[in-house]
Design an enzyme around this catalytic site. Structure first.
Site, PDB file in Angstrom:
ATOM      1  N   ASN A  12      26.747 -95.234 -72.396  1.00 20.89           N
ATOM      2  CA  ASN A  12      26.903 -94.521 -71.146  1.00 20.89           C
ATOM      3  C   ASN A  12      27.577 -95.305 -70.429  1.00 20.89           C
ATOM      4  O   ASN A  12      27.053 -96.347 -69.898  1.00 20.89           O
ATOM      5  CB  ASN A  12      25.621 -93.973 -70.757  1.00 20.89           C
ATOM      6  CG  ASN A  12      25.400 -93.310 -69.528  1.00 20.89           C
ATOM      7  OD1 ASN A  12      26.587 -93.030 -68.934  1.00 20.89           O
ATOM      8  ND2 ASN A  12      24.076 -92.548 -69.301  1.00 20.89           N
ATOM      9  N   LYS A  19      25.637 -98.655 -70.030  1.00 19.00           N
ATOM     10  CA  LYS A  19      24.226 -98.739 -70.765  1.00 19.00           C
ATOM     11  C   LYS A  19      24.377 -98.560 -72.231  1.00 19.00           C
ATOM     12  O   LYS A  19      25.240 -97.428 -72.588  1.00 19.00           O
ATOM     13  CB  LYS A  19      23.365 -97.747 -70.207  1.00 19.00           C
ATOM     14  CG  LYS A  19      22.947 -97.872 -68.743  1.00 19.00           C
ATOM     15  CD  LYS A  19      21.966 -96.839 -68.141  1.00 19.00           C
ATOM     16  CE  LYS A  19      21.647 -97.220 -66.917  1.00 19.00           C
ATOM     17  NZ  LYS A  19      20.662 -95.939 -66.148  1.00 19.00           N
ATOM     18  N   ARG A 112      28.960 -90.972 -74.134  1.00 21.97           N
ATOM     19  CA  ARG A 112      28.633 -89.850 -73.176  1.00 21.97           C
ATOM     20  C   ARG A 112      29.980 -89.367 -72.356  1.00 21.97           C
ATOM     21  O   ARG A 112      30.454 -90.446 -71.850  1.00 21.97           O
ATOM     22  CB  ARG A 112      27.344 -90.119 -72.215  1.00 21.97           C
ATOM     23  CG  ARG A 112      27.159 -89.056 -71.201  1.00 21.97           C
ATOM     24  CD  ARG A 112      26.009 -89.720 -70.148  1.00 21.97           C
ATOM     25  NE  ARG A 112      26.025 -88.600 -69.169  1.00 21.97           N
ATOM     26  CZ  ARG A 112      25.722 -88.852 -67.766  1.00 21.97           C
ATOM     27  NH1 ARG A 112      25.451 -90.028 -67.435  1.00 21.97           N
ATOM     28  NH2 ARG A 112      25.580 -87.820 -67.229  1.00 21.97           N
ATOM     29  N   ASP A 168      28.457 -83.568 -71.384  1.00 23.93           N
ATOM     30  CA  ASP A 168      27.491 -83.344 -70.555  1.00 23.93           C
ATOM     31  C   ASP A 168      27.793 -81.747 -70.228  1.00 23.93           C
ATOM     32  O   ASP A 168      26.640 -81.188 -69.968  1.00 23.93           O
ATOM     33  CB  ASP A 168      27.507 -84.043 -69.211  1.00 23.93           C
ATOM     34  CG  ASP A 168      26.353 -85.065 -69.198  1.00 23.93           C
ATOM     35  OD1 ASP A 168      25.524 -85.060 -69.754  1.00 23.93           O
ATOM     36  OD2 ASP A 168      26.587 -85.815 -68.192  1.00 23.93           O
ATOM     37  N   HIS A 228      17.434 -81.737 -62.865  1.00 24.89           N
ATOM     38  CA  HIS A 228      17.659 -83.103 -62.977  1.00 24.89           C
ATOM     39  C   HIS A 228      18.139 -83.795 -61.694  1.00 24.89           C
ATOM     40  O   HIS A 228      19.001 -83.613 -61.114  1.00 24.89           O
ATOM     41  CB  HIS A 228      18.941 -83.109 -63.891  1.00 24.89           C
ATOM     42  CG  HIS A 228      19.078 -84.710 -64.387  1.00 24.89           C
ATOM     43  ND1 HIS A 228      19.144 -85.283 -65.513  1.00 24.89           N
ATOM     44  CD2 HIS A 228      19.808 -85.321 -63.517  1.00 24.89           C
ATOM     45  CE1 HIS A 228      19.477 -86.498 -65.469  1.00 24.89           C
ATOM     46  NE2 HIS A 228      20.159 -86.693 -64.214  1.00 24.89           N
ATOM     47  N   GLY A 230      18.683 -86.944 -59.578  1.00 22.98           N
ATOM     48  CA  GLY A 230      19.006 -88.370 -59.282  1.00 22.98           C
ATOM     49  C   GLY A 230      20.202 -88.752 -58.264  1.00 22.98           C
ATOM     50  O   GLY A 230      20.352 -87.782 -57.618  1.00 22.98           O
ATOM     51  N   GLY A 232      23.039 -88.219 -58.792  1.00 24.12           N
ATOM     52  CA  GLY A 232      23.617 -87.004 -59.265  1.00 24.12           C
ATOM     53  C   GLY A 232      22.694 -85.886 -59.251  1.00 24.12           C
ATOM     54  O   GLY A 232      21.660 -86.314 -60.206  1.00 24.12           O
ATOM     55  N   GLU A 422      18.847 -89.494 -72.116  1.00 24.21           N
ATOM     56  CA  GLU A 422      20.330 -88.992 -72.580  1.00 24.21           C
ATOM     57  C   GLU A 422      20.652 -89.693 -73.805  1.00 24.21           C
ATOM     58  O   GLU A 422      21.382 -89.422 -74.723  1.00 24.21           O
ATOM     59  CB  GLU A 422      21.115 -89.028 -71.814  1.00 24.21           C
ATOM     60  CG  GLU A 422      21.094 -88.036 -70.513  1.00 24.21           C
ATOM     61  CD  GLU A 422      21.429 -88.411 -69.260  1.00 24.21           C
ATOM     62  OE1 GLU A 422      21.912 -87.437 -68.542  1.00 24.21           O
ATOM     63  OE2 GLU A 422      21.419 -89.662 -68.803  1.00 24.21           O
TER      64      GLU A 422
END
Length: 438
Positions: A12, A19, A112, A168, A228, A230, A232, A422
Site C-alpha cells: 500500500n 506499508k 493497492r 479501490d 470509512h 480517516g 480521506g 485492506e
C-alpha cells in the site's frame, strides 16, 4: 524454509508511507467455517516519510519462527531511502536478511491502486494494464503515481512474482447508471470516462464480509450504510451485498471533507478562490512527478479540516470542539458531522429504511478511534432508529474483535465499529481467485 513455500505481499503506497504485509496461503482453509481464513499473517512493515528523510522503519512478525526482529520507527541511515521505490527495495533487502524466507518465495505481490477506471476486478500487471493505469493518472494525479513507481520497482526486484493491481474503485462497479452518470453531454463524458467511480473499495469489501459474518447473514442479503472515516473519508450504501451509491466520485476529492481535501464544493468555487485555476502547480508537480493544476493542488492538499484549524490531527479537533476557546475546531467538527449526516440520511432512504438496513458501520482510523464523533453522529441518527450504548462506545479501544456492537436499534438495526484491513483483503482475494486478467 521449504522451496515450495509461497508468500503473498500486500503493498500500500500512501502519500507519506509505504506499508507492506506478508501472508501465506492457509492449506486447511474451509470456506464453510466462518472462523477459517484463506491466508495466515506473517509480518508487517511500515516505512514512514520515504520521500522526506530520515525515513522511519517499523517491523513486526507474527512469530519468532518468521523473524526475531522488531523495529519501531527506527531511523533509516541517510541515503538508503529517498522515495517509494528505494523504500520497497530496502524492505526486500530486510526480508532476505532478517526473516525465514527470501524473495524467491514471493509468489504474488498485491498492489493497492486507488483508481482503476472501468476495471471491475483485480488485474495482473502486464504492459497493457500498466499503461492503462498510467493513463488514469489524468483522473487521479495525486493517487496512482506512487503505486505505479512501486509496481515498476517490484517488477525489477521480483521478476518471477506476479504483480497484481487491486483497485479501490472496483467494489463500486455495481453502481447503477443513474448514480454513476453525470448530467453532462454523454458524447464528451463517455469517451473520457467522466463518471462516478467511488473509492475505499478494498475497505468496504472487507467490512461487508466481516459484518455479514458477525450478523450471521449471507453477504448477498446484507444491507449496510458504511462510513470509512480517516484522513480521506467516504460513505457507502450497500444493498444486498452490492454498492449502490458512494460519496466519492470521479476522483477521491468529491464527497466528505478530509484532512486536506475540501470534499464536495460548488464547482465554480475554485474560479473565485484563485485566478490561476488551470496553471500547473510547479511545487506539486515536482513532488509527484506528474502535472497537477493549482485547482487540484488547492482542493486536495490545502483544504479540509487542516485548512480550517491548522491541524490535520482529528483527535485534537474532537477534543477541542465545543470549547468557546476553539471556534475553528468546533466548526470543523460540526461541519464533518453535518456532511456525514447528509449522506447517511440519503442512503437510509435509498436503501429502504429500517425495514431493510441491517447496520450503520463506523470504520477507518477516525471512525474506529473517535468515540466522540460516533456519539455525535448516533445521537442525531436516533430519529432513524439507530441506537447508542455510551459505555460500549467509550470502551471500543480496549475491546477485542474485528466487529464491535455499540448500539442496538429499531427493528434489530445495529450500530457497529469494524476494524478494517485492506492489506489482508487483497491477500485473501489473491488466494481465492483462480486467475487474473491482464
Amino acid at each position: 524454509m521449504a522451496a515450495n513455500f509461497q508468500v503473498i505481499l500486500a503493498v500500500n503506497a500512501g502519500s507519506s508511507s509505504l506499508k507492506i504485509s506478508a501472508y501465506a496461503p492457509n492449506p486447511s482453509y474451509n470456506p464453510a467455517l466462518p472462523s477459517s481464513h484463506p491466508v495466515s499473517f506473517l509480518l508487517h512493515a511500515t516505512i514512514a516519510n520515504p520521500a522526506t528523510p530520515p525515513a522511519l522503519f517499523s517491523f513486526n512478525a507474527a512469530s519468532s519462527d518468521v523473524s526475531t526482529e522488531l523495529r519501531k520507527k527506527d531511523k533509516v541511515p541517510e541515503g538508503e531511502i529517498t522515495d517509494h521505490e528505494s523504500a520497497f527495495a530496502y524492505f526486500v533487502r530486510f526480508l532476505e536478511k532478517y526473516t525465514c524466507f527470501d524473495k524467491t518465495h514471493v509468489k504474488h505481490v498485491c498492489h493497492r491502486v486507488v483508481h482503476g477506471g472501468d476495471y471491475p476486478g483485480p488485474v495482473r500487471i502486464s504492459s497493457k494494464s500498466y499503461h492503462h493505469i498510467e493513463s488514469l493518472s489524468d483522473l487521479a494525479p495525486l493517487h496512482n503515481g506512487r503505486a505505479l513507481v512501486v509496481i515498476e520497482e517490484c517488477l525489477k526486484i521480483l521478476p518471477d512474482a506476479d504483480s497484481i493491481a487491486f483497485f479501490d474503485s472496483m467494489f463500486h462497479s455495481t453502481l447503477p447508471d443513474c448514480v454513476a452518470k453525470y448530467a453532462i453531454d454523454p458524447s464528451v463524458a463517455d469517451p473520457k470516462g467522466l463518471r462516478k467511480y467511488g473509492f475505499h473499495g478494498l475497505s468496504y469489501s472487507y467490512i461487508l464480509r466481516a459484518v455479514a459474518t458477525q450478523l450471521k447473514k449471507p453477504i448477498e442479503k446484507t444491507t449496510l450504510i458504511v462510513m470509512h472515516l480517516g484522513a480521506g473519508a467516504s460513505v457507502c450504501a450497500i444493498q444486498d451485498g452490492r454498492s449502490i451509491d458512494t460519496s466519492m466520485g470521479l476522483t477521491p476529492l468529491d464527497g466528505l471533507p478530509g484532512a486536506t481535501r475540501a470534499g464536495h464544493v460548488d464547482p465554480s468555487l475554485i474560479f473565485h478562490y484563485t485566478s490561476h485555476v488551470s496553471a500547473i502547480s510547479r511545487k506539486a508537480a515536482e513532488a509527484e512527478a506528474v502535472e497537477i493544476t493549482n485547482a487540484e493542488d488547492i482542493l486536495n492538499r490545502h483544504a479540509g479540516w487542516a485548512a480550517l484549524t491548522g491541524t490535520s490531527d482529528f483527535s485534537v479537533i474532537a477534543e477541542r470542539a465545543g470549547s468557546p476557546d476553539h471556534p475553528r475546531e468546533t466548526l470543523a467538527f460540526d461541519l464533518l458531522v453535518d456532511r456525514i449526516l447528509g449522506y447517511v440520511g440519503g442512503y437510509f432512504l435509498k436503501l429502504g429504511g429500517a425495514a431493510r438496513v441491517d447496520a450503520l458501520v463506523f470504520s477507518g482510523g477516525i471512525g474506529e478511534r473517535s468515540a466522540r464523533l460516533r456519539s455525535a453522529l448516533l445521537e442525531r441518527c436516533g430519529c432513524l432508529g439507530f441506537g447508542l450504548d455510551e459505555r460500549k462506545n467509550e470502551g471500543v479501544d480496549e475491546a477485542e474483535g474485528v466487529v464491535l456492537e455499540i448500539g442496538d436499534g429499531h427493528g434489530g438495526m445495529k450500530s457497529l465499529v469494524c476494524r478494517t484491513d485492506e492489506q489482508i483483503e487483497m491477500a485473501r482475494q489473491c488466494v481465492l481467485q483462480d486467475r487474473f486478467d491482464d
